[in-house]
Design an enzyme around this catalytic site. Sequence first.
Site, short mmCIF file in Angstrom:
data_model
loop_
_atom_site.label_atom_id
_atom_site.label_comp_id
_atom_site.label_asym_id
_atom_site.label_seq_id
_atom_site.Cartn_x
_atom_site.Cartn_y
_atom_site.Cartn_z
N ASN A 190 -20.13 35.63 62.45
CA ASN A 190 -19.11 35.62 61.40
C ASN A 190 -19.80 35.12 60.14
O ASN A 190 -20.06 33.93 60.01
CB ASN A 190 -17.97 34.69 61.81
N TRP A 191 -20.11 36.06 59.26
CA TRP A 191 -20.87 35.68 58.06
C TRP A 191 -20.04 34.89 57.06
O TRP A 191 -20.58 34.29 56.14
CB TRP A 191 -21.42 36.94 57.39
N LYS A 192 -18.73 34.93 57.19
CA LYS A 192 -17.83 34.26 56.22
C LYS A 192 -18.14 34.77 54.80
O LYS A 192 -18.47 35.94 54.65
CB LYS A 192 -17.95 32.74 56.35
N HIS B 244 -8.76 33.79 62.07
CA HIS B 244 -9.75 32.71 61.99
C HIS B 244 -9.10 31.45 61.41
O HIS B 244 -8.24 31.53 60.54
CB HIS B 244 -10.94 33.15 61.12
N GLU C 93 -10.03 29.39 59.31
CA GLU C 93 -10.11 29.24 57.84
C GLU C 93 -9.02 30.07 57.16
O GLU C 93 -8.51 29.68 56.11
CB GLU C 93 -11.51 29.63 57.36
N GLU D 110 -11.82 28.80 69.42
CA GLU D 110 -12.56 28.00 68.45
C GLU D 110 -11.81 26.71 68.15
O GLU D 110 -10.87 26.71 67.33
CB GLU D 110 -12.74 28.80 67.15
N GLY E 47 -18.17 24.48 61.92
CA GLY E 47 -18.94 24.10 60.74
C GLY E 47 -19.18 22.61 60.63
O GLY E 47 -19.60 22.11 59.59
N SER F 193 -19.87 25.67 65.98
CA SER F 193 -21.20 25.07 65.98
C SER F 193 -22.06 25.52 67.16
O SER F 193 -22.91 24.77 67.64
CB SER F 193 -21.12 23.54 65.92
N GLY G 153 -20.90 31.13 63.31
CA GLY G 153 -20.89 31.09 61.86
C GLY G 153 -22.26 30.77 61.32
O GLY G 153 -23.10 31.66 61.12
N GLY G 154 -22.52 29.50 61.09
CA GLY G 154 -23.77 29.05 60.46
C GLY G 154 -25.03 29.67 61.04
O GLY G 154 -25.89 30.18 60.31
P1 PGA Z 1 -19.76 27.70 62.97
O1 PGA Z 1 -18.54 28.71 62.68
O2 PGA Z 1 -20.62 28.37 64.01
O3 PGA Z 1 -20.46 27.56 61.66
O4 PGA Z 1 -19.16 26.43 63.46
C1 PGA Z 1 -17.91 29.38 63.72
C2 PGA Z 1 -16.77 30.20 63.18
O5 PGA Z 1 -16.13 29.74 62.22
O6 PGA Z 1 -16.47 31.29 63.67
#
Ligand code: PGA
Length: 255
Positions: free
Chosen positions: A13-15, A99, A101, A171, A177, A217, A238-239
């Site tokens: 997930n590049w966000k 998601h 966010e 999640e 994050g 994470s 994500g990251g």
């Molecule tokens: P993260 O993000 O790996 O940076 O914790 C995961 C996500 O939001 O899908």
Amino acid sequence: MKPESRRTVIAGNWKMNFAPSEAKKFIKKTAPLVAGKDACDIVFCAPYVSIDAAVKAAKGTNIHIGAENVHFEDHGAFTGEVSARMLKEVGAEYVIVGHSERRQYFAETDETVNKRTKAALAAGLKVILCLGEVKEQRLAGITDEVVGMQTKLDLAGITEEELKNVIIAYEPVWAIGTGLTATPAQADETCGVIRKVVASLYGKKAADEITIQYGGSMNDKNAAELLAKKNVDGGLIGGASLVPEKFSAIVDAAN
Ligand code: PGA
């Protein structure tokens, strides 16, 4: 033992990262690192404007491209929104829905998450449906109730046939994050709770076959241990999905 028909899916997930030129560069760099690693499906979900570039760069590779959200209407007066049909036309195969966010910063609810999921499935997209508890809910001991409720509300009205195109991403919001990861045992337990709720809605076969990812994470260091768990069928990352070597190490762990 996991049933053979259950696929492991490693999705990035590049966000709000990677403009089209950056997406292209990233895919070109990552494709050789993950080539032939076919024990899992590999997906990157990109910002809307970068989907086209990512799809073109991924052509002929084992990388699939998705979007990070979708609106539930097909077209009309919804300024700033993008429909499932539009995503299909640019070559997206997957879409992330719900998601945390989106739920936290953009006021999305289980009701709109359910509508987006339905619209995406109707258009022929595969959905990565995200759900999970916040820290206060875990501390209050109501994680199982929260994820159970989300699973039921988000999947309301979705048929067993449609469910074959749904991946659930568990999640825990406190792990996204933050560098805090659920322990492999916690991830396995809560993914198992979600699978039981799916079984209560659709039967054992559907529950055995649905892919349930862990996200929060996940990285090149902790992936192997998380992915070894019976109820964890992949990751939403994500990251670590922004760094080719880290992402490919997670794909290696799944292989
Ligand atoms: P993260 O993000 O790996 O940076 O914790 C995961 C996500 O939001 O899908």
